[in-house]
Design a protein around this motif. Structure first.
Motif, PDB file in Angstrom:
ATOM      1  N   LEU A 189       0.866  -1.177   0.000  1.00 20.03           N
ATOM      2  CA  LEU A 189       0.000   0.000   0.000  1.00 20.03           C
ATOM      3  C   LEU A 189       0.906   1.232   0.000  1.00 20.03           C
ATOM      4  CD1 LEU A 189      -3.137   0.233   0.473  1.00 20.03           C
ATOM      5  CD2 LEU A 189      -2.556   0.804   2.829  1.00 20.03           C
ATOM      6  N   PRO A 190       0.709   2.192  -0.904  1.00 21.83           N
ATOM      7  CA  PRO A 190       1.588   3.368  -0.866  1.00 21.83           C
ATOM      8  C   PRO A 190       1.322   4.190   0.395  1.00 21.83           C
ATOM      9  CG  PRO A 190      -0.181   3.663  -2.471  1.00 21.83           C
ATOM     10  CD  PRO A 190      -0.315   2.270  -1.949  1.00 21.83           C
ATOM     11  N   ALA A 191       2.300   4.998   0.769  1.00 23.17           N
ATOM     12  CA  ALA A 191       2.068   5.961   1.864  1.00 23.17           C
ATOM     13  C   ALA A 191       1.501   7.235   1.231  1.00 23.17           C
ATOM     14  CB  ALA A 191       3.391   6.272   2.560  1.00 23.17           C
ATOM     15  N   LEU A 192       0.879   8.084   2.047  1.00 26.28           N
ATOM     16  CA  LEU A 192       0.331   9.349   1.507  1.00 26.28           C
ATOM     17  C   LEU A 192       1.424  10.157   0.805  1.00 26.28           C
ATOM     18  CD1 LEU A 192      -2.044  10.728   4.268  1.00 26.28           C
ATOM     19  CD2 LEU A 192      -2.650  10.112   1.933  1.00 26.28           C
ATOM     20  N   GLN A 193       2.613  10.131   1.380  1.00 27.98           N
ATOM     21  CA  GLN A 193       3.729  10.895   0.788  1.00 27.98           C
ATOM     22  C   GLN A 193       4.070  10.359  -0.599  1.00 27.98           C
ATOM     23  OE1 GLN A 193       3.502   9.712   3.845  1.00 27.98           O
ATOM     24  NE2 GLN A 193       4.497  11.046   5.352  1.00 27.98           N
ATOM     25  N   ASP A 194       3.915   9.037  -0.807  1.00 28.29           N
ATOM     26  CA  ASP A 194       4.194   8.458  -2.138  1.00 28.29           C
ATOM     27  C   ASP A 194       3.208   9.009  -3.173  1.00 28.29           C
ATOM     28  OD1 ASP A 194       6.069   6.851  -0.902  1.00 28.29           O
ATOM     29  OD2 ASP A 194       4.646   5.195  -0.603  1.00 28.29           O
ATOM     30  N   LEU A 195       2.043   9.448  -2.696  1.00 27.27           N
ATOM     31  CA  LEU A 195       1.032   9.993  -3.609  1.00 27.27           C
ATOM     32  C   LEU A 195       1.151  11.520  -3.692  1.00 27.27           C
ATOM     33  CD1 LEU A 195      -1.969   7.818  -2.324  1.00 27.27           C
ATOM     34  CD2 LEU A 195      -0.588   7.401  -4.365  1.00 27.27           C
ATOM     35  N   GLY A 196       2.208  12.042  -3.111  1.00 32.62           N
ATOM     36  CA  GLY A 196       2.463  13.490  -3.177  1.00 32.62           C
ATOM     37  C   GLY A 196       1.657  14.282  -2.165  1.00 32.62           C
ATOM     38  N   LEU A 197       1.194  13.620  -1.084  1.00 33.40           N
ATOM     39  CA  LEU A 197       0.327  14.311  -0.111  1.00 33.40           C
ATOM     40  C   LEU A 197       0.934  14.291   1.284  1.00 33.40           C
ATOM     41  CD1 LEU A 197      -2.968  12.662  -1.359  1.00 33.40           C
ATOM     42  CD2 LEU A 197      -2.436  15.098  -1.521  1.00 33.40           C
ATOM     43  N   GLU A 198       0.553  15.307   2.051  1.00 32.01           N
ATOM     44  CA  GLU A 198       1.041  15.361   3.436  1.00 32.01           C
ATOM     45  C   GLU A 198       0.075  14.627   4.360  1.00 32.01           C
ATOM     46  OE1 GLU A 198       1.381  19.458   4.461  1.00 32.01           O
ATOM     47  OE2 GLU A 198       2.973  19.791   2.979  1.00 32.01           O
ATOM     48  N   LEU A 199       0.576  14.202   5.524  1.00 32.44           N
ATOM     49  CA  LEU A 199      -0.311  13.571   6.514  1.00 32.44           C
ATOM     50  C   LEU A 199      -1.322  14.599   7.014  1.00 32.44           C
ATOM     51  CD1 LEU A 199       2.082  11.535   8.839  1.00 32.44           C
ATOM     52  CD2 LEU A 199       0.336  10.638   7.291  1.00 32.44           C
ATOM     53  N   PRO A 200      -2.620  14.234   7.074  1.00 33.33           N
ATOM     54  CA  PRO A 200      -3.584  15.215   7.586  1.00 33.33           C
ATOM     55  C   PRO A 200      -3.467  15.367   9.102  1.00 33.33           C
ATOM     56  CG  PRO A 200      -4.709  13.202   6.872  1.00 33.33           C
ATOM     57  CD  PRO A 200      -3.248  12.975   6.654  1.00 33.33           C
ATOM     58  N   HIS A 201      -3.885  16.529   9.541  1.00 40.50           N
ATOM     59  CA  HIS A 201      -3.920  16.770  10.988  1.00 40.50           C
ATOM     60  C   HIS A 201      -5.376  16.535  11.416  1.00 40.50           C
ATOM     61  CE1 HIS A 201      -3.937  19.081  14.698  1.00 40.50           C
ATOM     62  NE2 HIS A 201      -4.921  19.813  14.205  1.00 40.50           N
ATOM     63  N   ASP A 202      -5.588  15.663  12.411  1.00 40.56           N
ATOM     64  CA  ASP A 202      -6.980  15.392  12.822  1.00 40.56           C
ATOM     65  C   ASP A 202      -7.457  16.462  13.795  1.00 40.56           C
ATOM     66  OD1 ASP A 202      -7.658  13.023  11.378  1.00 40.56           O
ATOM     67  OD2 ASP A 202      -6.088  12.057  12.530  1.00 40.56           O
ATOM     68  N   ASP A 203      -8.491  17.170  13.398  1.00 44.07           N
ATOM     69  CA  ASP A 203      -8.992  18.268  14.208  1.00 44.07           C
ATOM     70  C   ASP A 203      -9.868  17.719  15.336  1.00 44.07           C
ATOM     71  OD1 ASP A 203     -10.560  20.568  15.111  1.00 44.07           O
ATOM     72  OD2 ASP A 203      -9.628  21.574  13.399  1.00 44.07           O
ATOM     73  N   PRO A 204      -9.532  18.011  16.592  1.00 40.19           N
ATOM     74  CA  PRO A 204     -10.317  17.463  17.714  1.00 40.19           C
ATOM     75  C   PRO A 204     -11.769  17.953  17.726  1.00 40.19           C
ATOM     76  CG  PRO A 204      -8.669  19.048  18.495  1.00 40.19           C
ATOM     77  CD  PRO A 204      -8.415  18.849  17.032  1.00 40.19           C
ATOM     78  N   ARG A 205     -12.063  19.027  16.975  1.00 38.03           N
ATOM     79  CA  ARG A 205     -13.450  19.536  16.972  1.00 38.03           C
ATOM     80  C   ARG A 205     -14.370  18.712  16.094  1.00 38.03           C
ATOM     81  NH1 ARG A 205     -12.107  25.417  15.004  1.00 38.03           N
ATOM     82  NH2 ARG A 205     -10.588  24.196  13.849  1.00 38.03           N
ATOM     83  N   SER A 206     -13.791  17.804  15.299  1.00 38.21           N
ATOM     84  CA  SER A 206     -14.612  17.031  14.375  1.00 38.21           C
ATOM     85  C   SER A 206     -15.637  16.177  15.125  1.00 38.21           C
ATOM     86  CB  SER A 206     -13.704  16.130  13.542  1.00 38.21           C
ATOM     87  OG  SER A 206     -14.504  15.287  12.763  1.00 38.21           O
ATOM     88  N   ALA A 207     -16.886  16.257  14.692  1.00 37.67           N
ATOM     89  CA  ALA A 207     -17.951  15.517  15.385  1.00 37.67           C
ATOM     90  C   ALA A 207     -17.999  14.054  14.935  1.00 37.67           C
ATOM     91  CB  ALA A 207     -19.287  16.187  15.100  1.00 37.67           C
ATOM     92  N   HIS A 208     -17.339  13.729  13.845  1.00 34.52           N
ATOM     93  CA  HIS A 208     -17.445  12.369  13.293  1.00 34.52           C
ATOM     94  C   HIS A 208     -16.059  11.806  13.003  1.00 34.52           C
ATOM     95  CE1 HIS A 208     -21.430  13.901  12.693  1.00 34.52           C
ATOM     96  NE2 HIS A 208     -20.941  14.831  11.890  1.00 34.52           N
ATOM     97  N   THR A 209     -15.962  10.473  13.114  1.00 36.73           N
ATOM     98  CA  THR A 209     -14.707   9.822  12.756  1.00 36.73           C
ATOM     99  C   THR A 209     -14.976   8.990  11.521  1.00 36.73           C
ATOM    100  OG1 THR A 209     -14.365   9.586  15.101  1.00 36.73           O
ATOM    101  CG2 THR A 209     -12.841   8.386  13.682  1.00 36.73           C
ATOM    102  N   PHE A 210     -14.165   9.148  10.519  1.00 32.88           N
ATOM    103  CA  PHE A 210     -14.349   8.369   9.290  1.00 32.88           C
ATOM    104  C   PHE A 210     -13.104   7.518   9.064  1.00 32.88           C
ATOM    105  CE2 PHE A 210     -16.978  12.171   8.624  1.00 32.88           C
ATOM    106  CZ  PHE A 210     -18.203  11.577   8.341  1.00 32.88           C
TER     107      PHE A 210
END
Ligand code: FAD
Length: 433
Positions: A189-210
């Motif tokens: 499985l590629p890493a996000l960086q392999d796809l040219g993307l940065e790791l997202p920061h999970d915002d604690p205010r989010s009401a839902h987990t996906f």
């Protein structure tokens, strides 16, 4: 006689339950070769400089593909994972594993169908057939009471006729075991960086987990009925308007971690006692079908049948500044800004929030709706071409679909009073501290 092998090309059908492609391949072949390609096309920048796939959605996709591999391994199979153009990778794998035919689910929007055509042509050069299955809708195309060209453009008429004259098919069975050829290099499985993307920061205010994948999708479906039961018990909630029945299933539905049919039949099983909320959910599933069938009927014309009568600002510089302020939640309209912060931080906002922000961009800022749709394409973790572009075009009034339920779309002011708690919680982080 030599063994027959069918390659199953997974795209937006990342599940083993109710997956006709997988089941048919198992019926028709001795061995099945499941493959998923991370196509760089989906990770490039679009003309306005945004990524086609943002990091929250990409992470959800990676989780979903990992879960599919886990599920296939549990029934004795394997999933080959590659990063690259499927029109190059699939013929290579087909030759390496002596494949006799390739199966996949047909898509509807033009970028996706262009990719299928490219794959089809490449396979044809090595004399292999790409077999298309129809499986992304609730109502099967062949069970509709009209040919595609006569599908009513009015949602109300479409709904009435489909519900009266058609039926939703049962789900197909779940395979208990799958035989794959001996696989030499299943791939990582590629890493996000392999796809040219940065790791997202999970915002604690989010009401839902996906969290992506078929197994979590099934849990979410159960959770949805628990929520509905609670809403039913709490009559005050309904009377006070706090009756959010929304299932939050859209990210899993978009990637096919769960099928619309699975959701539908579960809803029907729960329907006796919960009719108000479950009916609302059934209606929403039908909206998804409607937009998809509209794309099938009209193609690109569905999102460009008429010119929008909204006049764009003539000054290109002003136009860019306004668009940036909308994207970054800096318009000065508290509700719009709060919603955009939530979208940017979590990748998910409610249907109502989508309508409000889209209506504001189109009607108040007078920005080309396609720019907004492209921004949602990057940010939404449930991005689905027909649903996103269809809803945007609908709000912009550029197609002929009638009976809009979007009369509420551009009224942020009235919302301000009722949503103050929400607005406070979605201030920019710097303002909170
Ligand atoms: P529920 O209310 O629980 O509905 C169940 C399912 O029905 C959803 O998961 C979804 O698959 C489908 N659905 C519900 N409403 C709609 C609708 N209006 N159009 C199409 N399908 C619907 N939905 C997407 O799945 N992907 C998108 O990219 C997308 N872009 C949108 C852009 C705009 C501007 C607007 C106004 C709507 C968009 N929608 C999109 C539709 C809708 O907002 C989401 O499907 C819904 O908010 C998802 O939450 P839910 O799963 O709780 O929905």
């Amino acid at each position: 006689m030599s063994e027959r092998t069918i390659l199953v090309w997974f795209r937006n059908d990342l599940r083993i339950r109710d997956n006709e492609v997988l089941l048919e391949a198992m019926r028709k072949a001795d061995k099945v070769l499941p493959v998923y390609c991370f196509d760089p096309f989906y990770f490039r920048k679009n003309p306005s400089g945004n990524s086609k796939t943002g990091n929250l959605r990409a992470r959800f996709l990676l989780e979903s593909v990992a879960d599919l591999r886990k599920n296939l391994r549990q029934i004795g199979g394997e999933l080959i994972i590659r990063t690259g153009n499927p029109a190059i990778i699939l013929p290579q794998l087909a030759e390496q594993y002596h494949v006799n035919e390739v199966y996949h689910h047909r898509e509807v929007a033009h970028e996706e169908t262009d990719i299928s055509e490219e794959v089809e042509t490449a396979l044809w050069k090595i004399r292999l057939n790409l077999k298309h299955f129809i499986g992304h809708t609730l109502y099967h195309k062949e069970d509709l009471p009209f040919p595609i060209k006569d599908i009513p453009d009015s949602f109300a008429v479409f709904k009435k006729k489909v519900e009266r004259d058609s039926n939703v098919r049962s789900c197909v069975g779940t395979p208990e075991s799958v035989k794959t050829p001996a696989i030499i290099d299943a791939g990582h499985l590629p890493a996000l960086q392999d796809l040219g993307l940065e790791l997202p920061h999970d915002d604690p205010r989010s009401a839902h987990t996906f969290l992506g994948g078929e197994n979590v999708a099934l849990d979410q479906l159960k959770q949805c009925f628990t929520n509905i039961e609670q809403l039913n018990k709490n009559k005050n909630a309904r009377n006070s308007g706090l009756n959010d029945h929304s299932s939050k299933l859209s990210p899993w539905i978009a990637l096919g971690c769960i099928s619309l049919r699975q959701v539908y039949w579960e809803v029907i099983n729960h329907q006796d006692s919960n009719s108000h909320y479950t009916n609302a959910l059934l209606l929403d599933l039908l909206w998804r079908d409607y937009f998809r069938f509209m794309f099938k009927k009209h193609g690109q014309k569905f999102i460009a049948a008429k010119n929008s009568n909204v006049k764009a600002p003539t000054d290109a510089g002003e136009h860019d500044i306004l668009f940036e302020s909308w994207k970054n939640g800096e318009t000065g309209v508290p509700l719009i800004d709060a919603i955009m912060h939530e979208l940017n931080a979590t990748g998910y906002i409610s249907n109502h929030s989508r309508q409000i922000t889209a209506g504001y961009l189109i009607n108040d800022l007078k920005i080309d709706w396609k720019k907004g749709a492209a921004y949602f394409e990057e940010k939404l973790i449930d991005y689905s071409p027909a649903s996103n572009w269809g809803n945007w075009a609908f709000i912009a009034g550029v197609n002929d679909a009638r009976e809009s339920r979007y009369a509420i779309a551009s009224k942020p002011a009235g919302e301000l009073e009722t949503k103050s708690g929400y607005i406070d919680s979605w201030q920019p982080v710097a303002k909170l501290s």
